[in-house]
Motif scaffolding. Structure first.
Motif, PDB file in Angstrom:
ATOM      1  N   ASP B  32     -55.296  -5.444 -40.908  1.00 15.51           N
ATOM      2  CA  ASP B  32     -55.857  -4.102 -40.728  1.00 15.51           C
ATOM      3  C   ASP B  32     -55.107  -3.326 -39.651  1.00 15.51           C
ATOM      4  OD1 ASP B  32     -57.658  -4.661 -42.683  1.00 15.51           O
ATOM      5  OD2 ASP B  32     -59.226  -5.329 -41.298  1.00 15.51           O
ATOM      6  N   GLU B  33     -54.802  -4.061 -38.596  1.00 17.50           N
ATOM      7  CA  GLU B  33     -54.064  -3.447 -37.501  1.00 17.50           C
ATOM      8  C   GLU B  33     -52.709  -2.920 -37.985  1.00 17.50           C
ATOM      9  OE1 GLU B  33     -54.353  -6.071 -34.194  1.00 17.50           O
ATOM     10  OE2 GLU B  33     -52.524  -5.246 -33.286  1.00 17.50           O
ATOM     11  N   LEU B  34     -52.051  -3.716 -38.810  1.00 18.98           N
ATOM     12  CA  LEU B  34     -50.748  -3.292 -39.330  1.00 18.98           C
ATOM     13  C   LEU B  34     -50.918  -2.144 -40.316  1.00 18.98           C
ATOM     14  CD1 LEU B  34     -48.963  -6.729 -39.803  1.00 18.98           C
ATOM     15  CD2 LEU B  34     -48.405  -4.968 -38.136  1.00 18.98           C
ATOM     16  N   LYS B  35     -51.985  -2.204 -41.087  1.00 22.18           N
ATOM     17  CA  LYS B  35     -52.234  -1.151 -42.069  1.00 22.18           C
ATOM     18  C   LYS B  35     -52.442   0.190 -41.366  1.00 22.18           C
ATOM     19  CE  LYS B  35     -55.028  -0.026 -46.080  1.00 22.18           C
ATOM     20  NZ  LYS B  35     -56.170  -0.416 -46.913  1.00 22.18           N
ATOM     21  N   ASP B  36     -53.211   0.169 -40.270  1.00 22.92           N
ATOM     22  CA  ASP B  36     -53.450   1.406 -39.509  1.00 22.92           C
ATOM     23  C   ASP B  36     -52.148   2.023 -39.043  1.00 22.92           C
ATOM     24  OD1 ASP B  36     -56.100   1.020 -39.907  1.00 22.92           O
ATOM     25  OD2 ASP B  36     -56.510   0.191 -37.907  1.00 22.92           O
ATOM     26  N   LYS B  37     -51.160   1.158 -38.827  1.00 25.64           N
ATOM     27  CA  LYS B  37     -49.860   1.664 -38.367  1.00 25.64           C
ATOM     28  C   LYS B  37     -48.937   1.946 -39.545  1.00 25.64           C
ATOM     29  CE  LYS B  37     -50.041  -0.474 -33.860  1.00 25.64           C
ATOM     30  NZ  LYS B  37     -50.299  -1.832 -33.370  1.00 25.64           N
ATOM     31  N   GLY B  38     -49.473   1.753 -40.768  1.00 30.24           N
ATOM     32  CA  GLY B  38     -48.679   2.067 -41.963  1.00 30.24           C
ATOM     33  C   GLY B  38     -47.715   0.974 -42.377  1.00 30.24           C
ATOM     34  N   HIS B  39     -47.999  -0.262 -41.969  1.00 32.37           N
ATOM     35  CA  HIS B  39     -47.081  -1.351 -42.305  1.00 32.37           C
ATOM     36  C   HIS B  39     -47.650  -2.264 -43.383  1.00 32.37           C
ATOM     37  CE1 HIS B  39     -44.640  -0.198 -38.993  1.00 32.37           C
ATOM     38  NE2 HIS B  39     -45.517  -0.551 -38.080  1.00 32.37           N
ATOM     39  N   LYS B  40     -46.732  -2.869 -44.113  1.00 38.19           N
ATOM     40  CA  LYS B  40     -47.093  -3.870 -45.101  1.00 38.19           C
ATOM     41  C   LYS B  40     -46.805  -5.239 -44.484  1.00 38.19           C
ATOM     42  CE  LYS B  40     -44.521  -4.596 -48.906  1.00 38.19           C
ATOM     43  NZ  LYS B  40     -43.866  -4.268 -50.177  1.00 38.19           N
ATOM     44  N   ILE B  41     -47.594  -6.232 -44.843  1.00 41.03           N
ATOM     45  CA  ILE B  41     -47.333  -7.589 -44.346  1.00 41.03           C
ATOM     46  C   ILE B  41     -47.168  -8.536 -45.530  1.00 41.03           C
ATOM     47  CG2 ILE B  41     -49.829  -7.970 -43.970  1.00 41.03           C
ATOM     48  CD1 ILE B  41     -48.929  -9.873 -41.640  1.00 41.03           C
ATOM     49  N   THR B  42     -46.195  -9.424 -45.397  1.00 38.41           N
ATOM     50  CA  THR B  42     -45.867 -10.333 -46.496  1.00 38.41           C
ATOM     51  C   THR B  42     -46.092 -11.775 -46.065  1.00 38.41           C
ATOM     52  OG1 THR B  42     -44.150  -8.786 -47.202  1.00 38.41           O
ATOM     53  CG2 THR B  42     -44.037 -11.006 -48.120  1.00 38.41           C
ATOM     54  N   LEU B  43     -46.841 -12.486 -46.869  1.00 40.28           N
ATOM     55  CA  LEU B  43     -47.039 -13.918 -46.627  1.00 40.28           C
ATOM     56  C   LEU B  43     -46.224 -14.670 -47.669  1.00 40.28           C
ATOM     57  CD1 LEU B  43     -48.357 -16.389 -45.341  1.00 40.28           C
ATOM     58  CD2 LEU B  43     -50.423 -15.917 -46.649  1.00 40.28           C
ATOM     59  N   VAL B  44     -45.332 -15.539 -47.201  1.00 39.89           N
ATOM     60  CA  VAL B  44     -44.443 -16.251 -48.115  1.00 39.89           C
ATOM     61  C   VAL B  44     -44.779 -17.735 -48.113  1.00 39.89           C
ATOM     62  CG1 VAL B  44     -42.046 -16.662 -48.755  1.00 39.89           C
ATOM     63  CG2 VAL B  44     -42.635 -14.631 -47.444  1.00 39.89           C
ATOM     64  N   ASP B  45     -45.093 -18.273 -49.253  1.00 44.78           N
ATOM     65  CA  ASP B  45     -45.354 -19.707 -49.366  1.00 44.78           C
ATOM     66  C   ASP B  45     -44.025 -20.410 -49.561  1.00 44.78           C
ATOM     67  OD1 ASP B  45     -46.332 -22.226 -49.746  1.00 44.78           O
ATOM     68  OD2 ASP B  45     -47.977 -21.580 -51.041  1.00 44.78           O
ATOM     69  N   CYS B  46     -43.562 -21.050 -48.504  1.00 45.49           N
ATOM     70  CA  CYS B  46     -42.255 -21.714 -48.540  1.00 45.49           C
ATOM     71  C   CYS B  46     -42.360 -23.185 -48.914  1.00 45.49           C
ATOM     72  CB  CYS B  46     -41.566 -21.590 -47.188  1.00 45.49           C
ATOM     73  SG  CYS B  46     -41.108 -19.898 -46.790  1.00 45.49           S
ATOM     74  N   ASP B  47     -43.569 -23.660 -49.158  1.00 48.26           N
ATOM     75  CA  ASP B  47     -43.727 -25.052 -49.572  1.00 48.26           C
ATOM     76  C   ASP B  47     -43.517 -25.116 -51.081  1.00 48.26           C
ATOM     77  OD1 ASP B  47     -44.258 -27.704 -49.761  1.00 48.26           O
ATOM     78  OD2 ASP B  47     -46.374 -27.576 -49.225  1.00 48.26           O
ATOM     79  N   VAL B  48     -42.253 -24.977 -51.490  1.00 49.10           N
ATOM     80  CA  VAL B  48     -41.947 -24.794 -52.913  1.00 49.10           C
ATOM     81  C   VAL B  48     -42.290 -26.019 -53.762  1.00 49.10           C
ATOM     82  CG1 VAL B  48     -40.126 -23.138 -52.368  1.00 49.10           C
ATOM     83  CG2 VAL B  48     -39.520 -25.520 -52.767  1.00 49.10           C
ATOM     84  N   GLU B  49     -42.470 -27.158 -53.107  1.00 47.11           N
ATOM     85  CA  GLU B  49     -42.808 -28.352 -53.886  1.00 47.11           C
ATOM     86  C   GLU B  49     -44.285 -28.385 -54.257  1.00 47.11           C
ATOM     87  OE1 GLU B  49     -40.432 -32.016 -52.634  1.00 47.11           O
ATOM     88  OE2 GLU B  49     -40.009 -30.578 -51.066  1.00 47.11           O
ATOM     89  N   GLU B  50     -45.111 -27.728 -53.491  1.00 49.28           N
ATOM     90  CA  GLU B  50     -46.499 -27.569 -53.904  1.00 49.28           C
ATOM     91  C   GLU B  50     -47.129 -26.347 -53.242  1.00 49.28           C
ATOM     92  OE1 GLU B  50     -47.769 -31.496 -51.232  1.00 49.28           O
ATOM     93  OE2 GLU B  50     -48.745 -31.063 -53.131  1.00 49.28           O
ATOM     94  N   PRO B  51     -46.765 -25.168 -53.722  1.00 48.38           N
ATOM     95  CA  PRO B  51     -47.293 -23.934 -53.132  1.00 48.38           C
ATOM     96  C   PRO B  51     -48.803 -23.807 -53.353  1.00 48.38           C
ATOM     97  CG  PRO B  51     -46.027 -23.455 -55.114  1.00 48.38           C
ATOM     98  CD  PRO B  51     -45.852 -24.912 -54.842  1.00 48.38           C
TER      99      PRO B  51
END
Lengths: 104, 303
Positions: B32-51
């Motif tokens: 929410d804090e980032l949204k108020d500032k107009g930013h997008k946030i990305t969560l990346v699942d890097c556990d490619v063997e079992e995301p």
């Protein structure tokens, strides 16, 4: 006929090493002249693909059969493609037993 | 690292310590804090063997992109059976038997480094694409999240054993995003190193057990070797021993937060809920961790 047997030591009374790709030595036996020699497995400490390396190594001796307790999937595939018979034996089988079998 | 952008990796030596819980809750605590500032946030699942991130965030599969490597294919007519390709291969993915002669490629062992192609004098190797996995995007069900939260995962094909190319492609996919959280795979393997390589900060999640501590030490060594800023979150902090805290104090690893073995968390978690959404006290704790990471301020006192 030439056979390679995955073994633990370089002696006539050695036993089978359970692993093919990472075994300590290969006993290479040639039934045509009843000649037995021991060679160090150069692939035993490879980080990757020990099985394929070991298969490549014994193939250079012109083997027809390979004896081990277990073969990894990659090693097995290589042996099959090279037309080498991969034969599983009980863990701890004596080299002497296998040689006796080969000598018929 | 500033409010203009960050790359935070959440890692742990041991599996099952709560990496994904921390990643997801951190995301929800600061979105929410980032949204108020107009930013997008990305969560990346890097556990490619079992995301598994998307199990917690919820979301419908939206778009998948193929990821893979170039593996060699030998053109037998041109091959002179010199064996150079097999010798230069670090992964023993090319088998060469001079006596027959015979040459073959073991695709499962190939890491796609291209050394064989480069060293093949008669140019008898052509490269072909081998599909190893996918980079997946999810459309989040919660419409309030859709405009500023993005969930991306790498997913290795079942049965394939080379995860790093998929991971690298997944990271490449989000390279332009300024605000990113990486949920790292467990352990201290190539995939973990690859994940934290371009992180500005590494959050290590551990639990105060002998196994947890042993694996934390290994993970800490990697982080130190790579010269990364890092902090520690102790999960299930009221179980086990004091040794983990003592280790952190000894090496100067800041203790960002302690998460107790709290029945309320277990209840939310077992419903598939988000802890910080339902328990405001934890939202505040996670927010303080974020503040500390970004501004270097002291995180809230351990609970």
């Amino acid at each position: 006929m030439v056979a390679a047997i995955a073994v633990k030591d370089q002696s006539d009374n050695t036993r089978m090493d359970p692993r093919f790709g990472r075994c300590s030595f290969f006993a290479i036996y040639n039934s045509d002249n009843d000649y037995l020699q021991f060679v160090t497995n150069p692939a035993q400490a490879e980080q990757h693909g020990a099985g394929t390396q070991a298969a490549q190594f014994v193939a250079e001796y012109g083997v027809d059969k390979v004896f081990a307790h277990e073969f990894g999937p990659q090693a097995h595939e290589v042996l099959v493609k090279l037309g080498i018979e991969a034969i599983k034996k009980d863990e701890g089988s004596a080299l002497a037993e296998i040689l006796a079998e080969l000598r018929g | 690292m500033t409010h203009q952008g960050f790359r935070i990796a959440v890692a742990s030596g041991k599996g099952g310590t709560g990496k994904t819980t921390v990643s997801v809750n951190l995301l929800y605590a600061i979105k929410d804090e980032l949204k108020d500032k107009g930013h997008k946030i990305t969560l990346v699942d890097c556990d490619v063997e079992e995301p598994n991130v998307v199990i917690f965030t919820g979301g419908e599969f939206e778009l998948g992109k193929k990821s893979g490597i170039l593996v060699p294919e030998i053109i037998e007519d041109k091959c002179i059976y010199c064996g150079v390709c097999a010798r230069v291969c670090n992964y023993n993915a090319i088998v060469f038997v001079k006596k027959i002669p015979k040459i073959m490629v073991m695709e499962d062992l190939c890491h796609g480094c291209g050394a064989c192609t480069r060293f093949c004098a008669p140019r008898a190797i052509k490269e072909k694409f081998k599909h190893l996995g996918d980079i997946n995007y999810y459309k989040l069900q919660d419409y309030k999240l859709q405009d500023n939260v993005q969930v991306v995962e790498g997913r290795l094909n079942v049965g394939d054993t080379v995860p790093t190319p998929v991971l690298r492609d997944t990271k490449g996919e989000v390279a332009h995003e300024p605000f990113v959280i990486y949920d790292a795979p467990p352990g201290t393997s190539c995939s973990m190193v690859e994940t934290i390589e371009d992180a500005d900060y590494v959050v290590l999640v551990s639990e105060p057990t002998p196994f947890g501590l042993n694996d934390l030490k290994l993970a800490y060594e990697v982080v130190r070797e790579m010269d990364k800023r890092a902090g520690l979150i102790i999960n299930r902090s009221d179980l086990g021993t004091e040794n983990t805290r003592e280790f952190a104090a000894e090496v100067g690893l800041p203790l960002l937060m302690e998460i107790p073995f709290d029945r309320r968390i277990a209840e939310v978690y077992s419903r598939g809920g988000i802890v910080v959404e339902e328990l405001p006290d934890y939202k505040e704790k996670f927010r303080r961790v974020y503040e500390y990471i970004v501004h270097g301020q002291k995180a809230g006192a351990p609970s």
